[in-house]
Design a protein around this motif. Structure first.
Motif, PDB file in Angstrom:
ATOM      1  N   LYS A 164       0.552 -97.597  -9.846  1.00 30.44           N
ATOM      2  CA  LYS A 164       0.820 -96.173 -10.029  1.00 30.44           C
ATOM      3  C   LYS A 164       1.328 -95.535  -8.736  1.00 30.44           C
ATOM      4  O   LYS A 164       0.966 -95.959  -7.638  1.00 30.44           O
ATOM      5  CB  LYS A 164      -0.467 -95.445 -10.437  1.00 30.44           C
ATOM      6  CG  LYS A 164      -1.108 -95.963 -11.709  1.00 30.44           C
ATOM      7  CD  LYS A 164      -0.442 -95.411 -12.954  1.00 30.44           C
ATOM      8  CE  LYS A 164      -1.059 -94.081 -13.371  1.00 30.44           C
ATOM      9  NZ  LYS A 164      -0.412 -93.596 -14.607  1.00 30.44           N
ATOM     10  N   ALA A 165       2.103 -94.488  -8.919  1.00 30.84           N
ATOM     11  CA  ALA A 165       2.492 -93.672  -7.779  1.00 30.84           C
ATOM     12  C   ALA A 165       1.303 -92.795  -7.411  1.00 30.84           C
ATOM     13  O   ALA A 165       0.666 -92.194  -8.280  1.00 30.84           O
ATOM     14  CB  ALA A 165       3.686 -92.807  -8.137  1.00 30.84           C
ATOM     15  N   VAL A 200       4.303 -84.336  -9.685  1.00 35.38           N
ATOM     16  CA  VAL A 200       3.696 -85.673  -9.617  1.00 35.38           C
ATOM     17  C   VAL A 200       2.887 -85.921 -10.889  1.00 35.38           C
ATOM     18  O   VAL A 200       3.019 -86.966 -11.543  1.00 35.38           O
ATOM     19  CB  VAL A 200       2.779 -85.815  -8.375  1.00 35.38           C
ATOM     20  CG1 VAL A 200       1.933 -87.078  -8.453  1.00 35.38           C
ATOM     21  CG2 VAL A 200       3.621 -85.823  -7.095  1.00 35.38           C
ATOM     22  N   PHE A 212       3.147 -84.330 -13.771  1.00 36.01           N
ATOM     23  CA  PHE A 212       4.067 -84.305 -14.914  1.00 36.01           C
ATOM     24  C   PHE A 212       4.706 -85.685 -15.125  1.00 36.01           C
ATOM     25  O   PHE A 212       4.868 -86.139 -16.260  1.00 36.01           O
ATOM     26  CB  PHE A 212       5.150 -83.249 -14.686  1.00 36.01           C
ATOM     27  CG  PHE A 212       6.218 -83.236 -15.744  1.00 36.01           C
ATOM     28  CD1 PHE A 212       6.029 -82.538 -16.940  1.00 36.01           C
ATOM     29  CD2 PHE A 212       7.411 -83.928 -15.559  1.00 36.01           C
ATOM     30  CE1 PHE A 212       7.015 -82.538 -17.923  1.00 36.01           C
ATOM     31  CE2 PHE A 212       8.403 -83.922 -16.541  1.00 36.01           C
ATOM     32  CZ  PHE A 212       8.205 -83.232 -17.725  1.00 36.01           C
ATOM     33  N   HIS A 213       5.059 -86.348 -14.024  1.00 35.94           N
ATOM     34  CA  HIS A 213       5.742 -87.640 -14.143  1.00 35.94           C
ATOM     35  C   HIS A 213       4.770 -88.821 -14.247  1.00 35.94           C
ATOM     36  O   HIS A 213       5.186 -89.977 -14.195  1.00 35.94           O
ATOM     37  CB  HIS A 213       6.713 -87.841 -12.975  1.00 35.94           C
ATOM     38  CG  HIS A 213       7.925 -86.960 -13.065  1.00 35.94           C
ATOM     39  ND1 HIS A 213       8.907 -87.155 -14.004  1.00 35.94           N
ATOM     40  CD2 HIS A 213       8.280 -85.845 -12.385  1.00 35.94           C
ATOM     41  CE1 HIS A 213       9.842 -86.220 -13.878  1.00 35.94           C
ATOM     42  NE2 HIS A 213       9.486 -85.405 -12.898  1.00 35.94           N
ATOM     43  N   GLY A 214       3.478 -88.505 -14.351  1.00 36.88           N
ATOM     44  CA  GLY A 214       2.515 -89.575 -14.599  1.00 36.88           C
ATOM     45  C   GLY A 214       1.947 -90.212 -13.351  1.00 36.88           C
ATOM     46  O   GLY A 214       1.323 -91.271 -13.418  1.00 36.88           O
ATOM     47  N   GLY A 215       2.146 -89.591 -12.204  1.00 35.00           N
ATOM     48  CA  GLY A 215       1.553 -90.107 -10.976  1.00 35.00           C
ATOM     49  C   GLY A 215       0.118 -89.606 -10.821  1.00 35.00           C
ATOM     50  O   GLY A 215      -0.357 -88.764 -11.584  1.00 35.00           O
TER      51      GLY A 215
END
Lengths: 177, 177
Positions: free
Chosen positions: A68-69, A99, A101-104
Protein backbone atom coordinates in the motif's frame (compact mmCIF):
# COMPACT_ATOMS: atom_id res chain seq x y z
CA UNK A 1 11.89 9.68 27.70
CA UNK A 2 13.59 13.07 27.71
CA UNK A 3 16.18 12.14 25.12
CA UNK A 4 16.08 15.57 23.58
CA UNK A 5 15.44 14.13 20.13
CA UNK A 6 13.01 15.86 17.84
CA UNK A 7 10.05 13.98 16.44
CA UNK A 8 11.55 14.35 12.97
CA UNK A 9 14.82 12.74 14.07
CA UNK A 10 12.94 9.91 15.75
CA UNK A 11 10.90 9.24 12.61
CA UNK A 12 13.90 9.45 10.29
CA UNK A 13 15.73 7.01 12.54
CA UNK A 14 12.76 4.66 12.63
CA UNK A 15 12.39 4.79 8.85
CA UNK A 16 16.08 4.00 8.38
CA UNK A 17 15.63 1.01 10.70
CA UNK A 18 12.50 -0.18 8.89
CA UNK A 19 14.28 0.16 5.52
CA UNK A 20 17.37 -1.68 6.76
CA UNK A 21 15.32 -4.66 7.96
CA UNK A 22 13.12 -4.53 4.82
CA UNK A 23 9.92 -3.98 6.73
CA UNK A 24 8.90 -0.85 4.80
CA UNK A 25 10.21 1.70 2.34
CA UNK A 26 9.40 5.10 3.78
CA UNK A 27 11.35 8.33 3.28
CA UNK A 28 11.07 11.94 4.31
CA UNK A 29 10.60 14.07 1.25
CA UNK A 30 13.20 16.80 0.74
CA UNK A 31 12.16 20.30 1.80
CA UNK A 32 11.06 22.17 -1.33
CA UNK A 33 13.42 25.06 -2.08
CA UNK A 34 13.09 27.72 -4.77
CA UNK A 35 16.53 28.23 -6.26
CA UNK A 36 17.10 31.76 -7.60
CA UNK A 37 20.82 32.02 -8.20
CA UNK A 38 23.52 29.41 -8.79
CA UNK A 39 27.26 30.00 -9.08
CA UNK A 40 29.60 27.62 -10.86
CA UNK A 41 33.03 28.14 -9.30
CA UNK A 42 35.79 26.63 -11.43
CA UNK A 43 36.04 22.85 -11.09
CA UNK A 44 33.59 22.91 -8.18
CA UNK A 45 30.10 21.70 -7.76
CA UNK A 46 27.30 24.15 -8.43
CA UNK A 47 26.89 26.50 -5.47
CA UNK A 48 23.44 27.88 -4.77
CA UNK A 49 23.81 31.48 -3.57
CA UNK A 50 20.20 32.59 -3.40
CA UNK A 51 17.24 30.40 -2.58
CA UNK A 52 14.07 30.41 -0.48
CA UNK A 53 12.01 27.82 1.34
CA UNK A 54 8.74 27.05 -0.42
CA UNK A 55 5.52 25.98 1.24
CA UNK A 56 5.27 22.21 0.80
CA UNK A 57 2.30 21.05 -1.26
CA UNK A 58 2.23 17.57 0.24
CA UNK A 59 3.04 15.85 3.51
CA UNK A 60 6.56 15.12 4.75
CA UNK A 61 6.66 11.33 4.63
CA UNK A 62 5.59 8.71 2.15
CA UNK A 63 6.44 5.31 0.80
CA UNK A 64 5.37 1.70 0.42
CA UNK A 65 4.21 -0.67 3.13
CA UNK A 66 2.73 -4.12 2.52
CA UNK A 67 1.90 -3.10 -1.05
CA UNK A 68 0.00 0.00 0.00
CA UNK A 69 0.92 3.61 -0.45
CA UNK A 70 1.55 5.19 2.95
CA UNK A 71 1.57 8.93 3.52
CA UNK A 72 1.72 10.95 6.69
CA UNK A 73 2.57 14.18 8.40
CA UNK A 74 4.28 14.53 11.79
CA UNK A 75 3.68 17.39 14.21
CA UNK A 76 4.82 18.27 17.71
CA UNK A 77 2.97 20.48 20.12
CA UNK A 78 3.97 21.95 23.47
CA UNK A 79 0.31 22.33 24.48
CA UNK A 80 -0.87 20.25 27.45
CA UNK A 81 -4.51 20.37 26.45
CA UNK A 82 -4.91 20.06 22.68
CA UNK A 83 -3.30 19.75 19.28
CA UNK A 84 -3.85 23.04 17.39
CA UNK A 85 -4.90 22.82 13.72
CA UNK A 86 -2.99 25.98 12.88
CA UNK A 87 0.16 23.88 12.58
CA UNK A 88 -1.41 21.95 9.69
CA UNK A 89 -1.23 23.59 6.25
CA UNK A 90 -4.52 23.55 4.30
CA UNK A 91 -2.80 21.86 1.34
CA UNK A 92 -1.68 19.06 3.66
CA UNK A 93 -5.32 18.43 4.54
CA UNK A 94 -6.17 18.53 0.84
CA UNK A 95 -3.33 16.14 0.04
CA UNK A 96 -4.27 13.61 2.74
CA UNK A 97 -7.91 13.68 1.58
CA UNK A 98 -6.68 12.66 -1.85
CA UNK A 99 -4.45 9.94 -0.38
CA UNK A 100 -7.52 8.41 1.30
CA UNK A 101 -9.63 8.89 -1.85
CA UNK A 102 -7.10 6.94 -3.92
CA UNK A 103 -6.96 4.10 -1.42
CA UNK A 104 -3.71 4.93 0.34
CA UNK A 105 -3.07 4.84 4.08
CA UNK A 106 -2.91 8.37 5.51
CA UNK A 107 -2.38 9.52 9.07
CA UNK A 108 -0.81 12.02 11.43
CA UNK A 109 1.86 11.34 14.01
CA UNK A 110 1.34 13.81 16.83
CA UNK A 111 3.68 14.28 19.76
CA UNK A 112 2.72 16.07 22.93
CA UNK A 113 6.16 17.11 24.09
CA UNK A 114 4.95 18.02 27.60
CA UNK A 115 3.88 14.42 28.25
CA UNK A 116 6.51 12.97 25.90
CA UNK A 117 3.76 10.91 24.31
CA UNK A 118 3.37 10.26 20.60
CA UNK A 119 0.16 9.14 18.90
CA UNK A 120 -0.79 7.90 15.48
CA UNK A 121 -4.20 9.11 14.38
CA UNK A 122 -5.97 8.38 11.09
CA UNK A 123 -6.04 11.31 8.65
CA UNK A 124 -9.82 10.93 8.25
CA UNK A 125 -10.39 11.69 11.94
CA UNK A 126 -8.34 14.89 11.80
CA UNK A 127 -9.76 15.99 8.43
CA UNK A 128 -13.35 15.56 9.68
CA UNK A 129 -12.65 17.80 12.70
CA UNK A 130 -10.50 20.25 10.75
CA UNK A 131 -13.33 20.85 8.29
CA UNK A 132 -16.45 20.56 10.43
CA UNK A 133 -15.62 21.41 14.00
CA UNK A 134 -15.91 24.93 15.44
CA UNK A 135 -12.82 24.27 17.54
CA UNK A 136 -9.55 24.91 15.81
CA UNK A 137 -7.89 22.08 17.69
CA UNK A 138 -8.43 18.53 18.87
CA UNK A 139 -8.28 17.97 22.65
CA UNK A 140 -5.45 15.87 24.07
CA UNK A 141 -8.00 13.48 25.58
CA UNK A 142 -9.54 12.86 22.15
CA UNK A 143 -6.17 12.18 20.57
CA UNK A 144 -5.57 9.62 23.36
CA UNK A 145 -8.97 8.06 22.74
CA UNK A 146 -9.18 8.16 18.92
CA UNK A 147 -5.50 7.79 18.18
CA UNK A 148 -3.17 4.99 19.12
CA UNK A 149 -0.18 5.36 21.41
CA UNK A 150 3.15 4.74 19.71
CA UNK A 151 5.56 2.65 21.77
CA UNK A 152 9.14 3.87 21.95
CA UNK A 153 12.34 1.94 22.08
CA UNK A 154 15.91 1.95 20.93
CA UNK A 155 15.54 0.48 17.43
CA UNK A 156 13.30 1.72 16.04
CA UNK A 157 12.81 4.69 18.33
CA UNK A 158 9.15 4.89 17.36
CA UNK A 159 7.50 1.55 16.60
CA UNK A 160 4.80 3.22 14.58
CA UNK A 161 4.39 0.42 12.02
CA UNK A 162 2.99 -1.75 14.81
CA UNK A 163 0.23 0.85 15.13
CA UNK A 164 -0.24 0.82 11.35
CA UNK A 165 -0.58 -2.98 11.42
CA UNK A 166 -3.18 -2.84 14.17
CA UNK A 167 -5.16 -0.03 12.55
CA UNK A 168 -5.04 -0.82 8.83
CA UNK A 169 -4.19 -4.52 8.51
CA UNK A 170 -6.38 -5.95 11.26
CA UNK A 171 -7.87 -8.79 9.18
CA UNK A 172 -4.59 -9.98 7.74
CA UNK A 173 -3.15 -9.96 11.24
CA UNK A 174 -5.94 -12.01 12.76
CA UNK A 175 -5.53 -14.62 10.03
CA UNK A 176 -1.94 -14.99 11.07
CA UNK A 177 -0.17 -13.28 8.17
CA UNK B 1 5.79 16.08 -31.84
CA UNK B 2 8.63 18.58 -31.60
CA UNK B 3 6.98 20.73 -28.99
CA UNK B 4 10.28 21.46 -27.34
CA UNK B 5 8.98 20.37 -23.95
CA UNK B 6 11.24 18.40 -21.68
CA UNK B 7 10.16 15.01 -20.41
CA UNK B 8 10.03 16.42 -16.90
CA UNK B 9 7.65 19.19 -17.97
CA UNK B 10 5.46 16.68 -19.79
CA UNK B 11 5.26 14.43 -16.75
CA UNK B 12 4.60 17.30 -14.35
CA UNK B 13 1.83 18.50 -16.64
CA UNK B 14 0.35 15.01 -16.89
CA UNK B 15 0.46 14.54 -13.12
CA UNK B 16 -1.28 17.88 -12.58
CA UNK B 17 -3.98 16.74 -15.02
CA UNK B 18 -4.35 13.35 -13.34
CA UNK B 19 -4.59 15.03 -9.92
CA UNK B 20 -7.15 17.56 -11.14
CA UNK B 21 -9.43 14.85 -12.52
CA UNK B 22 -8.83 12.65 -9.45
CA UNK B 23 -7.38 9.78 -11.41
CA UNK B 24 -4.17 9.54 -9.39
CA UNK B 25 -2.11 11.38 -6.80
CA UNK B 26 1.41 11.56 -8.13
CA UNK B 27 4.00 14.28 -7.45
CA UNK B 28 7.57 14.99 -8.35
CA UNK B 29 9.66 14.99 -5.22
CA UNK B 30 11.59 18.19 -4.52
CA UNK B 31 15.28 18.15 -5.46
CA UNK B 32 17.27 17.47 -2.29
CA UNK B 33 19.40 20.46 -1.33
CA UNK B 34 21.95 20.71 1.46
CA UNK B 35 21.50 24.09 3.10
CA UNK B 36 24.69 25.49 4.62
CA UNK B 37 23.94 29.13 5.37
CA UNK B 38 20.69 31.02 5.92
CA UNK B 39 20.27 34.77 6.37
CA UNK B 40 17.31 36.31 8.12
CA UNK B 41 16.97 39.81 6.73
CA UNK B 42 14.72 41.98 8.91
CA UNK B 43 11.02 41.23 8.42
CA UNK B 44 11.81 39.06 5.39
CA UNK B 45 11.59 35.40 4.74
CA UNK B 46 14.65 33.29 5.44
CA UNK B 47 17.13 33.66 2.59
CA UNK B 48 19.39 30.72 1.84
CA UNK B 49 22.81 32.08 0.83
CA UNK B 50 24.84 28.89 0.58
CA UNK B 51 23.53 25.51 -0.45
CA UNK B 52 24.44 22.56 -2.66
CA UNK B 53 22.56 19.98 -4.67
CA UNK B 54 22.61 16.55 -3.06
CA UNK B 55 22.49 13.22 -4.89
CA UNK B 56 18.90 11.99 -4.61
CA UNK B 57 18.51 8.73 -2.68
CA UNK B 58 15.23 7.81 -4.32
CA UNK B 59 13.44 8.26 -7.63
CA UNK B 60 11.85 11.50 -8.78
CA UNK B 61 8.18 10.60 -8.82
CA UNK B 62 5.85 8.76 -6.48
CA UNK B 63 2.31 8.64 -5.22
CA UNK B 64 -0.89 6.65 -5.01
CA UNK B 65 -2.80 5.01 -7.86
CA UNK B 66 -5.74 2.64 -7.42
CA UNK B 67 -4.65 1.97 -3.84
CA UNK B 68 -1.13 1.00 -4.83
CA UNK B 69 2.11 2.83 -4.21
CA UNK B 70 3.54 3.97 -7.52
CA UNK B 71 7.17 5.00 -7.94
CA UNK B 72 9.18 5.81 -11.05
CA UNK B 73 12.12 7.55 -12.60
CA UNK B 74 12.10 9.42 -15.92
CA UNK B 75 15.07 9.69 -18.25
CA UNK B 76 15.72 11.16 -21.66
CA UNK B 77 18.42 10.03 -24.05
CA UNK B 78 19.67 11.51 -27.31
CA UNK B 79 21.02 8.14 -28.41
CA UNK B 80 19.42 6.55 -31.48
CA UNK B 81 20.46 3.05 -30.57
CA UNK B 82 20.16 2.42 -26.84
CA UNK B 83 19.34 3.77 -23.41
CA UNK B 84 22.61 4.04 -21.42
CA UNK B 85 22.56 2.85 -17.82
CA UNK B 86 25.08 5.48 -16.78
CA UNK B 87 22.21 7.95 -16.48
CA UNK B 88 20.68 5.82 -13.71
CA UNK B 89 22.11 6.31 -10.21
CA UNK B 90 22.90 3.05 -8.35
CA UNK B 91 20.71 4.15 -5.41
CA UNK B 92 17.79 4.56 -7.80
CA UNK B 93 18.17 0.92 -8.81
CA UNK B 94 18.39 -0.01 -5.14
CA UNK B 95 15.31 2.07 -4.35
CA UNK B 96 13.20 0.59 -7.16
CA UNK B 97 14.19 -2.94 -6.12
CA UNK B 98 12.80 -2.16 -2.70
CA UNK B 99 9.62 -0.68 -4.19
CA UNK B 100 9.01 -3.98 -6.02
CA UNK B 101 9.94 -6.00 -2.92
CA UNK B 102 7.33 -4.16 -0.85
CA UNK B 103 4.62 -4.68 -3.46
CA UNK B 104 4.62 -1.26 -5.08
CA UNK B 105 4.48 -0.51 -8.80
CA UNK B 106 7.87 0.63 -10.09
CA UNK B 107 8.95 1.57 -13.59
CA UNK B 108 11.02 3.83 -15.80
CA UNK B 109 9.72 6.33 -18.32
CA UNK B 110 12.33 6.58 -21.07
CA UNK B 111 12.24 9.08 -23.90
CA UNK B 112 14.31 8.73 -27.04
CA UNK B 113 14.43 12.37 -28.06
CA UNK B 114 15.73 11.58 -31.56
CA UNK B 115 12.57 9.63 -32.36
CA UNK B 116 10.41 11.69 -30.01
CA UNK B 117 9.11 8.44 -28.57
CA UNK B 118 8.47 7.74 -24.91
CA UNK B 119 8.21 4.29 -23.35
CA UNK B 120 7.17 2.91 -20.00
CA UNK B 121 9.20 -0.08 -18.95
CA UNK B 122 8.87 -2.11 -15.76
CA UNK B 123 11.62 -1.52 -13.21
CA UNK B 124 12.25 -5.26 -12.94
CA UNK B 125 13.25 -5.46 -16.61
CA UNK B 126 15.78 -2.66 -16.28
CA UNK B 127 17.13 -3.86 -12.92
CA UNK B 128 17.69 -7.38 -14.29
CA UNK B 129 19.75 -6.00 -17.20
CA UNK B 130 21.48 -3.36 -15.09
CA UNK B 131 22.74 -6.02 -12.70
CA UNK B 132 23.36 -9.01 -14.94
CA UNK B 133 24.09 -7.85 -18.45
CA UNK B 134 27.59 -7.14 -19.76
CA UNK B 135 26.18 -4.27 -21.78
CA UNK B 136 25.88 -1.01 -19.95
CA UNK B 137 22.76 -0.08 -21.87
CA UNK B 138 19.53 -1.49 -23.20
CA UNK B 139 19.06 -1.37 -27.00
CA UNK B 140 16.31 0.86 -28.42
CA UNK B 141 14.72 -2.16 -30.09
CA UNK B 142 14.45 -3.95 -26.74
CA UNK B 143 12.85 -0.95 -25.09
CA UNK B 144 10.31 -0.94 -27.94
CA UNK B 145 9.68 -4.63 -27.48
CA UNK B 146 9.73 -4.98 -23.67
CA UNK B 147 8.37 -1.55 -22.85
CA UNK B 148 5.08 -0.01 -23.81
CA UNK B 149 4.73 3.06 -26.00
CA UNK B 150 3.18 6.05 -24.23
CA UNK B 151 0.58 7.89 -26.30
CA UNK B 152 0.84 11.66 -26.33
CA UNK B 153 -1.88 14.24 -26.46
CA UNK B 154 -2.86 17.64 -25.20
CA UNK B 155 -4.26 16.76 -21.78
CA UNK B 156 -2.52 14.89 -20.41
CA UNK B 157 0.54 15.28 -22.60
CA UNK B 158 1.67 11.76 -21.69
CA UNK B 159 -1.16 9.28 -21.11
CA UNK B 160 1.14 7.03 -19.12
CA UNK B 161 -1.53 5.81 -16.69
CA UNK B 162 -3.17 3.99 -19.62
CA UNK B 163 0.08 2.03 -19.90
CA UNK B 164 0.06 1.42 -16.13
CA UNK B 165 -3.51 0.10 -16.36
CA UNK B 166 -2.60 -2.26 -19.17
CA UNK B 167 0.57 -3.49 -17.49
CA UNK B 168 -0.34 -3.72 -13.82
CA UNK B 169 -4.13 -3.91 -13.61
CA UNK B 170 -4.83 -6.29 -16.47
CA UNK B 171 -7.24 -8.51 -14.55
CA UNK B 172 -9.32 -5.72 -13.11
CA UNK B 173 -9.54 -4.21 -16.58
CA UNK B 174 -10.70 -7.39 -18.26
CA UNK B 175 -13.48 -7.74 -15.70
CA UNK B 176 -14.67 -4.35 -16.78
CA UNK B 177 -13.69 -2.29 -13.74
Amino acid sequence: MGRGMSLEEDINDSNAYYRACDRALIHKKPTPIQVVKVDYPARCAAKITEAYYKTPSTTDYNGVYRGKAIDFEAKETKSKTSFPFKSIHPHQIHHLKKVLFHGGIGFFIIRFTFYDETYLIDAGVIIERYENSERKSIPYEQVKQLGSYIKEGLSPRLRYLDNVDALYFKEENSYGK
